[in-house]
Design an enzyme around this catalytic site. Sequence first.
Site, PDB file in Angstrom:
ATOM      1  N   HIS A 216      11.979 171.467  14.842  1.00  0.00           N
ATOM      2  CA  HIS A 216      11.556 170.015  14.422  1.00  0.00           C
ATOM      3  C   HIS A 216      10.037 169.950  14.504  1.00  0.00           C
ATOM      4  O   HIS A 216       9.202 170.080  13.640  1.00  0.00           O
ATOM      5  CB  HIS A 216      12.032 169.108  15.528  1.00  0.00           C
ATOM      6  CG  HIS A 216      11.601 167.785  15.401  1.00  0.00           C
ATOM      7  ND1 HIS A 216      11.463 167.134  16.673  1.00  0.00           N
ATOM      8  CD2 HIS A 216      11.196 166.897  14.523  1.00  0.00           C
ATOM      9  CE1 HIS A 216      10.861 165.925  16.367  1.00  0.00           C
ATOM     10  NE2 HIS A 216      10.947 165.757  14.893  1.00  0.00           N
ATOM     11  N   CYS A 235      11.923 168.484  24.027  1.00  0.00           N
ATOM     12  CA  CYS A 235      10.793 167.688  23.617  1.00  0.00           C
ATOM     13  C   CYS A 235      11.481 166.292  22.990  1.00  0.00           C
ATOM     14  O   CYS A 235      11.087 165.482  23.360  1.00  0.00           O
ATOM     15  CB  CYS A 235       9.878 168.214  22.569  1.00  0.00           C
ATOM     16  SG  CYS A 235       8.915 169.730  23.215  1.00  0.00           S
ATOM     17  N   HIS A 236      12.227 166.453  21.922  1.00  0.00           N
ATOM     18  CA  HIS A 236      12.861 165.289  21.350  1.00  0.00           C
ATOM     19  C   HIS A 236      14.548 165.339  21.271  1.00  0.00           C
ATOM     20  O   HIS A 236      14.975 164.569  20.373  1.00  0.00           O
ATOM     21  CB  HIS A 236      12.504 165.274  19.877  1.00  0.00           C
ATOM     22  CG  HIS A 236      10.742 165.207  19.815  1.00  0.00           C
ATOM     23  ND1 HIS A 236       9.942 166.324  19.699  1.00  0.00           N
ATOM     24  CD2 HIS A 236       9.921 164.244  19.772  1.00  0.00           C
ATOM     25  CE1 HIS A 236       8.872 166.226  19.930  1.00  0.00           C
ATOM     26  NE2 HIS A 236       8.476 164.750  19.703  1.00  0.00           N
ATOM     27  N   GLY A 237      14.885 166.292  21.947  1.00  0.00           N
ATOM     28  CA  GLY A 237      16.315 166.225  22.009  1.00  0.00           C
ATOM     29  C   GLY A 237      17.100 166.705  20.765  1.00  0.00           C
ATOM     30  O   GLY A 237      18.159 166.076  20.383  1.00  0.00           O
TER      31      GLY A 237
END
Lengths: 270, 58
Positions: A216, A235-237
Amino acid sequence: MTSVVRAGHLAPYFKASAPVVSNGLKLVAAVPTPVDKLVASPLPITSTVQSLHGALPVQGLKPKCSTRAPFQVRFAHSDIAVPDFSAYRRKETQDPRTKAEENVDQRQSFTYLIAGVGSMAGAYAAKSVVTQFVSSMSAAADVLALAKIEINLAEIPEGKSVTFKWRGKPLFIRHRTADEIATEKAVPIETLRDPQSDEQRTQDPKWLVIIGVCTHLGCVPVANAGDFGGYYCPCHGSHYDASGRIRKGPAPLNLEVPPHVFNEGLLIVG
Amino acid sequence: MSLWATLNRTVFKRTSTFALAVASGTFFFERTFDVASQAIFEHINKGKLWKDIKHKYE
């Protein structure tokens, strides 16, 4: 007439002959001065155009006025021998009466031979230049040797994921349990975001070798975490399974598998 | 003379055979050139090369 007379370098001759045109009584013509006054080099041995030109009686030309002077200027059109070109002729064509097809082989083959050998040398030079430039694009042997990492697989216990540093990036080596292998093999590929089977991603199903950079935005995922028992990016799952495939979250692609080989208990990545 | 004639008639006259002869001749030319230049280099640098001083270190 006067306009013609003005034409440049011819003017002296026209001036000299002008009275002829005007009254028709005086006969005027350009005559070569006697031979003893001529400044002309003797006929050279090798008769070329340049050397013969020096012998022509054109240099000492002077207009002369007389009633008895001859009308014509006689240039040497007919009494000069045909120039001797033997200095320029090939050995095969010294006799100009020989037929061309009788000596064509001797005339042409040496020229062609020179051209052929020259082309060979040229081809060799071109090949060398191209090879040098192309090989300069590949990495040097010492760089390639440093870019590899050897890992002793006996030191990694089953069910554990170990992180190494490889080419500046984290490298995850996961010794998978039989349960994990069975789970990953059973996942239907159609349901995946980046469809890849477990066989495509592993050489030996017991070992998973992946680069630990989230696809990502490049965070390093946490091992043995997340909904699918593999990796989880804090960080963003993004959730990755035990084969490194993206299962949930924003990441678009599976974790990258670097080129690697197994060699008698050693894993060589790179 | 007949050598020139055969060479001219069979090889040089046609562009196809000429190009083929150049292409195949390049292989032999390359080998000869490389071996010769290598031999010259080693002759000039005799005694300085690794193969000449190897026995001192092994």
